[in-house]
Design a protein around this motif. Structure first.
Motif, short mmCIF file in Angstrom:
data_model
loop_
_atom_site.label_atom_id
_atom_site.label_comp_id
_atom_site.label_asym_id
_atom_site.label_seq_id
_atom_site.Cartn_x
_atom_site.Cartn_y
_atom_site.Cartn_z
N ARG A 210 61.36 60.71 37.65
CA ARG A 210 61.05 61.22 36.30
C ARG A 210 60.79 62.72 36.31
O ARG A 210 61.20 63.44 35.41
CB ARG A 210 59.88 60.44 35.70
CG ARG A 210 60.27 59.03 35.27
CD ARG A 210 59.16 58.33 34.52
NE ARG A 210 58.00 58.06 35.32
CZ ARG A 210 57.86 57.04 36.17
NH1 ARG A 210 58.84 56.18 36.32
NH2 ARG A 210 56.75 56.87 36.85
N TRP A 211 60.09 63.23 37.33
CA TRP A 211 59.85 64.67 37.43
C TRP A 211 61.18 65.39 37.57
O TRP A 211 61.41 66.42 36.92
CB TRP A 211 58.94 65.01 38.61
CG TRP A 211 57.49 64.78 38.35
CD1 TRP A 211 56.81 63.62 38.50
CD2 TRP A 211 56.54 65.73 37.87
NE1 TRP A 211 55.49 63.78 38.16
CE2 TRP A 211 55.30 65.07 37.77
CE3 TRP A 211 56.63 67.07 37.52
CZ2 TRP A 211 54.15 65.72 37.33
CZ3 TRP A 211 55.47 67.71 37.09
CH2 TRP A 211 54.26 67.03 36.99
N TYR A 212 62.04 64.88 38.41
CA TYR A 212 63.34 65.51 38.62
C TYR A 212 64.17 65.51 37.34
O TYR A 212 64.69 66.53 36.92
CB TYR A 212 64.08 64.81 39.76
CG TYR A 212 65.48 65.34 40.00
CD1 TYR A 212 65.69 66.68 40.32
CD2 TYR A 212 66.59 64.52 39.89
CE1 TYR A 212 66.97 67.17 40.54
CE2 TYR A 212 67.86 65.00 40.11
CZ TYR A 212 68.04 66.33 40.43
OH TYR A 212 69.31 66.80 40.62
N SER A 213 64.28 64.35 36.71
CA SER A 213 65.10 64.28 35.49
C SER A 213 64.45 65.04 34.33
O SER A 213 65.14 65.45 33.41
CB SER A 213 65.36 62.83 35.10
OG SER A 213 64.17 62.18 34.70
N ASN B 84 70.38 71.24 39.66
CA ASN B 84 71.53 71.46 40.54
C ASN B 84 71.11 72.04 41.88
O ASN B 84 71.67 71.69 42.92
CB ASN B 84 72.58 72.35 39.87
CG ASN B 84 73.60 71.53 39.12
OD1 ASN B 84 74.09 70.52 39.62
ND2 ASN B 84 73.90 71.95 37.90
N ALA B 85 70.12 72.94 41.87
CA ALA B 85 69.65 73.53 43.12
C ALA B 85 69.04 72.46 44.03
O ALA B 85 69.19 72.51 45.25
CB ALA B 85 68.63 74.63 42.84
N ILE B 86 68.39 71.47 43.44
CA ILE B 86 67.82 70.37 44.21
C ILE B 86 68.93 69.45 44.71
O ILE B 86 68.89 68.97 45.85
CB ILE B 86 66.80 69.58 43.36
CG1 ILE B 86 65.57 70.46 43.09
CG2 ILE B 86 66.40 68.27 44.03
CD1 ILE B 86 64.65 69.94 42.02
N ALA B 87 69.93 69.20 43.90
CA ALA B 87 71.01 68.28 44.25
C ALA B 87 72.01 68.87 45.24
O ALA B 87 72.62 68.14 46.02
CB ALA B 87 71.75 67.84 42.98
N ARG B 88 72.17 70.19 45.21
CA ARG B 88 73.21 70.85 46.01
C ARG B 88 73.15 70.52 47.50
O ARG B 88 74.19 70.20 48.09
CB ARG B 88 73.14 72.36 45.79
CG ARG B 88 74.34 73.12 46.34
CD ARG B 88 74.35 74.59 45.91
NE ARG B 88 74.40 74.70 44.46
CZ ARG B 88 73.41 75.19 43.70
NH1 ARG B 88 72.30 75.65 44.24
NH2 ARG B 88 73.54 75.26 42.38
N VAL C 287 75.17 63.55 38.60
CA VAL C 287 75.26 62.31 39.38
C VAL C 287 73.89 61.94 39.92
O VAL C 287 73.48 60.78 39.88
CB VAL C 287 76.28 62.45 40.54
CG1 VAL C 287 76.20 61.28 41.50
CG2 VAL C 287 77.70 62.58 39.97
N LEU C 288 73.14 62.92 40.43
CA LEU C 288 71.86 62.62 41.08
C LEU C 288 70.79 62.14 40.11
O LEU C 288 70.01 61.25 40.46
CB LEU C 288 71.36 63.84 41.87
CG LEU C 288 70.18 63.57 42.79
CD1 LEU C 288 70.47 62.47 43.80
CD2 LEU C 288 69.76 64.85 43.51
N VAL C 289 70.73 62.68 38.90
CA VAL C 289 69.70 62.25 37.94
C VAL C 289 69.80 60.76 37.65
O VAL C 289 68.83 60.02 37.84
CB VAL C 289 69.73 63.10 36.64
CG1 VAL C 289 68.88 62.46 35.55
CG2 VAL C 289 69.24 64.51 36.92
N PRO C 290 70.96 60.24 37.20
CA PRO C 290 71.01 58.79 36.95
C PRO C 290 70.92 57.97 38.24
O PRO C 290 70.40 56.84 38.22
CB PRO C 290 72.35 58.57 36.25
CG PRO C 290 73.14 59.80 36.46
CD PRO C 290 72.19 60.91 36.76
N PHE C 291 71.39 58.53 39.36
CA PHE C 291 71.29 57.79 40.61
C PHE C 291 69.83 57.64 41.03
O PHE C 291 69.43 56.59 41.53
CB PHE C 291 72.10 58.45 41.73
CG PHE C 291 72.07 57.63 42.99
CD1 PHE C 291 72.78 56.44 43.06
CD2 PHE C 291 71.30 58.02 44.07
CE1 PHE C 291 72.73 55.65 44.19
CE2 PHE C 291 71.25 57.23 45.21
CZ PHE C 291 71.96 56.04 45.27
N ALA C 292 69.02 58.67 40.82
CA ALA C 292 67.59 58.57 41.16
C ALA C 292 66.93 57.46 40.35
O ALA C 292 66.10 56.71 40.89
CB ALA C 292 66.90 59.91 40.91
#
Length: 189
Positions: free
Chosen positions: A59-62, A71-75, A83-88
């Protein structure tokens, strides 16, 4: 920090919940922080990361308002934030099912995660036809494998999952969303 999140109300509720957990935590390092410091009420992120739930982290990330931060966190994981937000969120559901000893092998998930199109070996290993609910476990396992490989290149996790599936067949790997040719796909090689 309030500027990093889109909703001030969401931000204050999340911080309040986190501060409450810090206040009740029995962890030695948190107790030391409470006994030593009054300000700020919440310890540094490297301490909090040890005690925050996966759901809260998701939730913090999204909740980050700035897409460039997401994007900097996902890179480093080789994934776009889209992709990473819904995957989390998806992996939070899987984690909760496992934690509560729920049935996972042929479960359908109501919210299928968005499938990565890069890198190519991830794209080609995913079942790209599985974009509608109910989502099955296969694509989550492949994406987890990709993320693990990104942070721990020498991990044997994918090989361990492959061995588990091959040596303990349920009789219906398709029930987990495994495509018929899954063993020939690049990340399983």
């Amino acid at each position: 920090m309030a500027n990093a999140f889109g909703s001030h109300l969401y931000n204050s509720q999340s911080l309040g919940k986190l501060a409450g957990e810090v206040g009740y935590s029995r962890e030695t390092y948190i107790k030391h922080y409470r006994d030593t410091y009054d300000v700020p009420a919440v310890p540094p992120v490297w301490m909090v990361a040890e005690m925050i739930s996966f759901g809260q982290l998701s939730r913090w990330y999204s909740g980050l308002a700035d897409r460039s931060l997401r994007n900097a966190i996902a890179r480093p994981l080789g994934l776009p934030e889209a992709v990473l937000v819904p995957f989390a969120r998806h992996i939070t559901d899987i984690r909760n099912i496992c934690a509560h000893h729920g049935r996972l092998w042929n479960r359908g998930f109501l919210a299928p995660p968005k499938l990565a199109q890069k890198p190519i070996d991830l794209r080609d290993t995913l079942d790209q036809s599985a974009t509608q609910a109910p989502a099955k476990l296969y694509n989550a396992l492949v994406t987890i494998g990709h993320i693990i490989r990104s942070v721990a290149p020498n991990s044997t996790w994918m090989a361990d999952v492959k061995t588990l599936v091959v040596t303990h067949p349920t009789g219906d790997v398709a029930g987990m969303g495994f495509p018929a040719d899954w063993l020939q796909r690049s990340m399983w090689q």
